[in-house]
Design an enzyme around this catalytic site. Sequence first.
Site, PDB file in Angstrom:
ATOM      1  N   ARG A   1      10.092   0.773  -0.965  1.00 25.45           N
ATOM      2  CA  ARG A   1      11.019  -0.348  -0.765  1.00 25.45           C
ATOM      3  C   ARG A   1      10.456  -1.475   0.081  1.00 25.45           C
ATOM      4  O   ARG A   1      10.566  -2.653  -0.268  1.00 25.45           O
ATOM      5  CB  ARG A   1      12.311   0.138  -0.062  1.00 25.45           C
ATOM      6  CG  ARG A   1      13.305   0.761  -0.950  1.00 25.45           C
ATOM      7  CD  ARG A   1      14.007   1.867  -0.208  1.00 25.45           C
ATOM      8  NE  ARG A   1      13.044   2.923   0.012  1.00 25.45           N
ATOM      9  CZ  ARG A   1      12.812   3.886  -0.883  1.00 25.45           C
ATOM     10  NH1 ARG A   1      13.533   3.957  -1.960  1.00 25.45           N
ATOM     11  NH2 ARG A   1      11.881   4.811  -0.678  1.00 25.45           N
TER      12      ARG A   1
ATOM     13  N   LYS B   1     -14.239   3.537   6.145  1.00 24.84           N
ATOM     14  CA  LYS B   1     -15.641   3.595   6.598  1.00 24.84           C
ATOM     15  C   LYS B   1     -15.728   3.478   8.111  1.00 24.84           C
ATOM     16  O   LYS B   1     -16.819   3.405   8.665  1.00 24.84           O
ATOM     17  CB  LYS B   1     -16.435   2.439   5.981  1.00 24.84           C
ATOM     18  CG  LYS B   1     -16.439   2.378   4.478  1.00 24.84           C
ATOM     19  CD  LYS B   1     -17.190   1.114   4.037  1.00 24.84           C
ATOM     20  CE  LYS B   1     -16.883   0.736   2.611  1.00 24.84           C
ATOM     21  NZ  LYS B   1     -17.290  -0.644   2.325  1.00 24.84           N
TER      22      LYS B   1
ATOM     23  N   ARG C   1       2.218  -2.030   7.813  1.00 24.60           N
ATOM     24  CA  ARG C   1       2.782  -0.730   8.203  1.00 24.60           C
ATOM     25  C   ARG C   1       1.631   0.144   8.650  1.00 24.60           C
ATOM     26  O   ARG C   1       0.573   0.175   8.012  1.00 24.60           O
ATOM     27  CB  ARG C   1       3.515  -0.088   7.033  1.00 24.60           C
ATOM     28  CG  ARG C   1       3.930   1.352   7.328  1.00 24.60           C
ATOM     29  CD  ARG C   1       4.806   1.919   6.248  1.00 24.60           C
ATOM     30  NE  ARG C   1       6.139   1.350   6.310  1.00 24.60           N
ATOM     31  CZ  ARG C   1       7.159   1.779   5.570  1.00 24.60           C
ATOM     32  NH1 ARG C   1       6.993   2.773   4.717  1.00 24.60           N
ATOM     33  NH2 ARG C   1       8.344   1.226   5.687  1.00 24.60           N
TER      34      ARG C   1
ATOM     35  N   HIS D   1      11.171  -0.371  13.128  1.00 19.39           N
ATOM     36  CA  HIS D   1      11.143  -0.858  11.740  1.00 19.39           C
ATOM     37  C   HIS D   1      12.101  -2.054  11.707  1.00 19.39           C
ATOM     38  O   HIS D   1      13.200  -1.984  11.137  1.00 19.39           O
ATOM     39  CB  HIS D   1      11.608   0.266  10.811  1.00 19.39           C
ATOM     40  CG  HIS D   1      11.285   0.059   9.363  1.00 19.39           C
ATOM     41  ND1 HIS D   1      10.879  -1.150   8.831  1.00 19.39           N
ATOM     42  CD2 HIS D   1      11.347   0.935   8.307  1.00 19.39           C
ATOM     43  CE1 HIS D   1      10.693  -1.013   7.528  1.00 19.39           C
ATOM     44  NE2 HIS D   1      10.961   0.234   7.189  1.00 19.39           N
TER      45      HIS D   1
END
Length: 309
Positions: free
Chosen positions: A51, A80, A101, A129
Amino acid sequence: MENSSLVSINALTKDEIVSLLEDAKYFEEHPNHRFLAGKVVATLFFEPSTRTRLSFETAVNRLGGRVIGFSDASTTSSSKGESLKDTIKMVSNYVDLIIMRHHLEGAACYAAEVSPVPIINAGDGANQHPSQTLLDLYSIYKTQGRLNNLNITLVGDLKYGRTVHSLIMAMWHFNPTFNFVASEELKMPNEYKEFCEEHGIKYNEVTDFSEDVINNTDIIYMTRVQRERFTDLMEYERVKNLYTLHNAMLENSRENLRILHPLPRVNEISYDVDENPKAYYFNQAKNGLFARQAIICKVLGIKINKEAK
Ligand code: CP
C-alpha cells in the site's frame, strides 16, 4: 515541521494536521493535477510494502511527476555494503524528494540529516509511520465527522506496531480515550504510556478483547503481529493468533463504530467482517492516496490552489 522533511508525526502542529486533512479532502475530490510537473521522486523501500509504496507512487503520477526507486534493496548497491548515508546522498543527486522505508528505527531521521532534498518516512522499524497516521486521521474524520473526544481501541501488536505509536502521538491534539488491548508480550511500550500521561491522554490497558470494550468504542484499530520484528520465532508462534475480530463480536457495537486496520492482515480480522458496513479498512487504504498527495505537496512547499479544479 521544523524542516521540510516528514520523519515524525510529532513534528506536525495541530493546525498543520488539520490543513493536511483539508488538502486530502481536496485531492479526493480532484485527484489529477500537474503540481509535480518536471519533478522526479525516489521511492526507496528497504522493507517490503504494498500500500504505502504503490499509493505514494500513484500520488506522484496523479500529480504529474515521475518516479524512480526500488522495492527490493537486495538489487541495489546496499547489498555490496554501501552505507545509507552514501545511498541517500547519491539518490538526492537525481531527485527532488525521497520517500523511504527502512527496518532501522531512526533511519529516516538520519537520512533527513544528510539529505539536501526532503525525506518522507514511509516507516522506520517499530518507530513511526507518519503518512499512515495522516490517512488514519483522515479515515477517522470521514467516518466520525470529527476527531475530538473519541474512544479508540488499539488491538494486537502494540509493542512493535509503528502505526499505533504514531497514531497516539497525533491524537493527543484531539482528547481521545484509548483502550490498549494486547497480551503481556506485546503490550504498549512504556514510552508511549508515559507520553499519554504527560499529555493528559486517558487510556485503559487490558488483555481481554471483551464485549464491554467493543460495545463502548467508536474506532477499533486492529493490528498485525509483526513477525519480522521478533528475534524468537517461537514467541511469535505463541502470540500470533491471540486476537481475531469476528463478525458476531460486533452485534451490539455502536452504530458509528468503524473498524480500521493498516493492513496487511493475517488472522486479525475474520473474512466474515468484510461485508459488515462497519468494516472500513479497504476504504482506509484508499484514503492513503489522497493523504499522500497532500503530504508530498506540503514537503515540497507546493501551495494548493483549491480554486483550480
Ligand atoms: N499499511 C502499510 O504500511 O502497508 P504496506 O506495508 O503494504 O505498505
